[in-house]
Motif scaffolding. Structure first.
Motif, short mmCIF file in Angstrom:
data_model
loop_
_atom_site.label_atom_id
_atom_site.label_comp_id
_atom_site.label_asym_id
_atom_site.label_seq_id
_atom_site.Cartn_x
_atom_site.Cartn_y
_atom_site.Cartn_z
N TYR A 74 12.22 -22.79 -42.67
CA TYR A 74 12.14 -23.19 -44.07
C TYR A 74 13.22 -22.44 -44.85
CZ TYR A 74 7.57 -25.41 -43.59
OH TYR A 74 6.54 -26.24 -43.23
N ARG A 75 13.81 -23.12 -45.83
CA ARG A 75 14.67 -22.44 -46.79
C ARG A 75 13.74 -22.02 -47.93
NH1 ARG A 75 19.88 -22.19 -49.46
NH2 ARG A 75 19.50 -22.15 -51.71
N VAL A 76 13.71 -20.72 -48.20
CA VAL A 76 12.86 -20.18 -49.25
C VAL A 76 13.73 -19.92 -50.48
CG1 VAL A 76 11.32 -18.30 -49.93
CG2 VAL A 76 11.37 -19.09 -47.54
N ASP A 77 13.34 -20.49 -51.60
CA ASP A 77 14.04 -20.25 -52.87
C ASP A 77 13.06 -19.56 -53.81
OD1 ASP A 77 16.75 -21.61 -52.73
OD2 ASP A 77 15.42 -23.23 -52.05
N GLU A 78 13.40 -18.34 -54.21
CA GLU A 78 12.60 -17.59 -55.18
C GLU A 78 13.30 -17.67 -56.52
OE1 GLU A 78 12.66 -13.76 -53.32
OE2 GLU A 78 10.76 -14.12 -52.29
N HIS A 79 12.61 -18.18 -57.51
CA HIS A 79 13.13 -18.26 -58.88
C HIS A 79 12.25 -17.35 -59.73
CE1 HIS A 79 15.50 -21.86 -57.84
NE2 HIS A 79 14.46 -22.18 -57.10
N LEU A 80 12.69 -16.12 -59.94
CA LEU A 80 11.89 -15.15 -60.69
C LEU A 80 12.53 -14.91 -62.05
CD1 LEU A 80 11.25 -12.68 -57.75
CD2 LEU A 80 9.78 -14.53 -58.56
N ALA A 81 11.73 -15.01 -63.10
CA ALA A 81 12.24 -14.85 -64.47
C ALA A 81 12.89 -13.48 -64.63
CB ALA A 81 11.11 -15.02 -65.47
N GLY A 82 14.09 -13.48 -65.20
CA GLY A 82 14.80 -12.24 -65.46
C GLY A 82 15.52 -11.67 -64.26
N ASN A 83 15.49 -12.38 -63.14
CA ASN A 83 16.17 -11.92 -61.92
C ASN A 83 17.03 -13.04 -61.38
OD1 ASN A 83 14.96 -9.22 -61.42
ND2 ASN A 83 13.07 -10.41 -61.39
N ASP A 84 17.97 -12.66 -60.54
CA ASP A 84 18.78 -13.67 -59.88
C ASP A 84 17.91 -14.44 -58.89
OD1 ASP A 84 21.08 -12.89 -61.20
OD2 ASP A 84 21.62 -11.43 -59.65
N GLN A 85 18.30 -15.69 -58.66
CA GLN A 85 17.62 -16.49 -57.65
C GLN A 85 17.95 -15.93 -56.28
OE1 GLN A 85 18.18 -20.74 -57.87
NE2 GLN A 85 18.04 -20.92 -55.66
N ARG A 86 16.98 -15.96 -55.39
CA ARG A 86 17.21 -15.48 -54.02
C ARG A 86 16.82 -16.60 -53.07
NH1 ARG A 86 14.47 -10.30 -51.08
NH2 ARG A 86 12.55 -11.38 -51.61
N ALA A 87 17.63 -16.81 -52.01
CA ALA A 87 17.35 -17.84 -51.02
C ALA A 87 17.59 -17.26 -49.63
CB ALA A 87 18.24 -19.06 -51.25
N TYR A 88 16.74 -17.68 -48.68
CA TYR A 88 16.87 -17.23 -47.30
C TYR A 88 16.09 -18.18 -46.39
CZ TYR A 88 12.52 -15.04 -48.85
OH TYR A 88 11.29 -14.81 -49.40
N GLU A 89 16.39 -18.12 -45.10
CA GLU A 89 15.71 -18.94 -44.11
C GLU A 89 14.57 -18.13 -43.50
OE1 GLU A 89 16.50 -22.21 -43.24
OE2 GLU A 89 17.89 -22.11 -44.93
N LEU A 90 13.47 -18.83 -43.16
CA LEU A 90 12.30 -18.15 -42.63
C LEU A 90 11.54 -19.05 -41.66
CD1 LEU A 90 10.55 -15.55 -42.89
CD2 LEU A 90 9.29 -16.74 -44.68
N ALA A 91 11.26 -18.54 -40.46
CA ALA A 91 10.40 -19.25 -39.51
C ALA A 91 8.95 -18.87 -39.83
CB ALA A 91 10.75 -18.85 -38.08
N ALA A 117 10.11 -11.05 -46.55
CA ALA A 117 11.40 -11.45 -47.13
C ALA A 117 12.46 -10.41 -46.80
CB ALA A 117 11.28 -11.63 -48.63
N PRO A 118 13.67 -10.86 -46.50
CA PRO A 118 14.74 -9.90 -46.19
C PRO A 118 15.16 -9.13 -47.43
CG PRO A 118 15.62 -12.12 -46.32
CD PRO A 118 14.12 -12.24 -46.45
N THR A 119 15.69 -7.95 -47.20
CA THR A 119 16.23 -7.15 -48.30
C THR A 119 17.75 -7.16 -48.19
OG1 THR A 119 16.09 -5.13 -47.01
CG2 THR A 119 14.22 -5.65 -48.43
#
Length: 191
Positions: free
Chosen positions: A78-95, A109-111
């Motif tokens: 899955y491509r995970v898209d995190e849209h958190l208010a006041g932060n940059d969007q983060r995207a990563y792949e996850l099984a 989630a990766p760091t």
């Protein structure tokens, strides 16, 4: 839209908060790659993105496991898209394999090691406080004498390699009693 019955699913949860504990606002989207899968029993399965809005900083989604044996191809992500208010969007792949039916997204989630300052602190090797109980014959109640001197975290894995949920009672700091609705064999890992 719910998934057809009989498919392996994973429940993905998460809590997002600022350092002071204030819940974050935003959303999380899981998009399968690929979006078209084939099932031996169901035929073609078209999957779209699964999204959840954070409510009080929390979310929960139920999605298809990425290794369901009835679905081809296997091992996709899955491509995970995190849209958190006041932060940059983060995207990563996850099984999301069926062997982990409940996943806390912030925990896996990766760091980004390029962000922030890190200080490596070395010290003496620690002592591993872990005990593995093997239950060879099926039983509804397992008596686990772990002798760890604490109330440990307990993970129960059946002979098929799947995590099993059970009633765990820490009778003492050295004895844990695990009760199942039906007899199981497998192992209990105490840490």
């Amino acid at each position: 839209m719910p998934l057809p019955p009989g498919l392996a699913t994973v429940t993905v949860t998460g809590r997002y908060a600022y350092p002071d504990g204030t819940p974050m606002a935003g959303s999380v989207t899981l998009t399968p790659t690929p979006r078209v899968l084939t099932s031996a029993t169901l035929g073609v399965i078209l999957l779209g993105p699964s999204s959840a809005v954070l409510v009080g900083g929390f979310f929960q989604l139920v999605v298809l496991a990425t290794d369901d044996p009835d679905v081809s191809p296997v091992g996709w992500t899955y491509r995970v898209d995190e849209h958190l208010a006041g932060n940059d969007q983060r995207a990563y792949e996850l099984a999301l394999p069926a062997a982990a039916p409940l996943v806390s997204l912030p925990a896996v989630a990766p760091t980004d090691p390029a962000e922030g300052d890190y200080l490596v602190v070395t010290g003496p090797a620690g002592v591993e406080f872990r005990y593995e109980h093997v239950q060879a014959s099926p039983a509804s109640v397992w008596q686990v004498q772990h002798s760890l001197g604490k109330y440990p975290n307990v993970a129960v894995i059946n002979d098929g390699g799947r995590v099993v949920y059970a009633d765990v009672d820490h009778s003492t700091t050295d004895l844990t009693v695990i009760t199942f609705p039906t007899p199981y064999s497998g192992r209990a890992v105490c840490s």
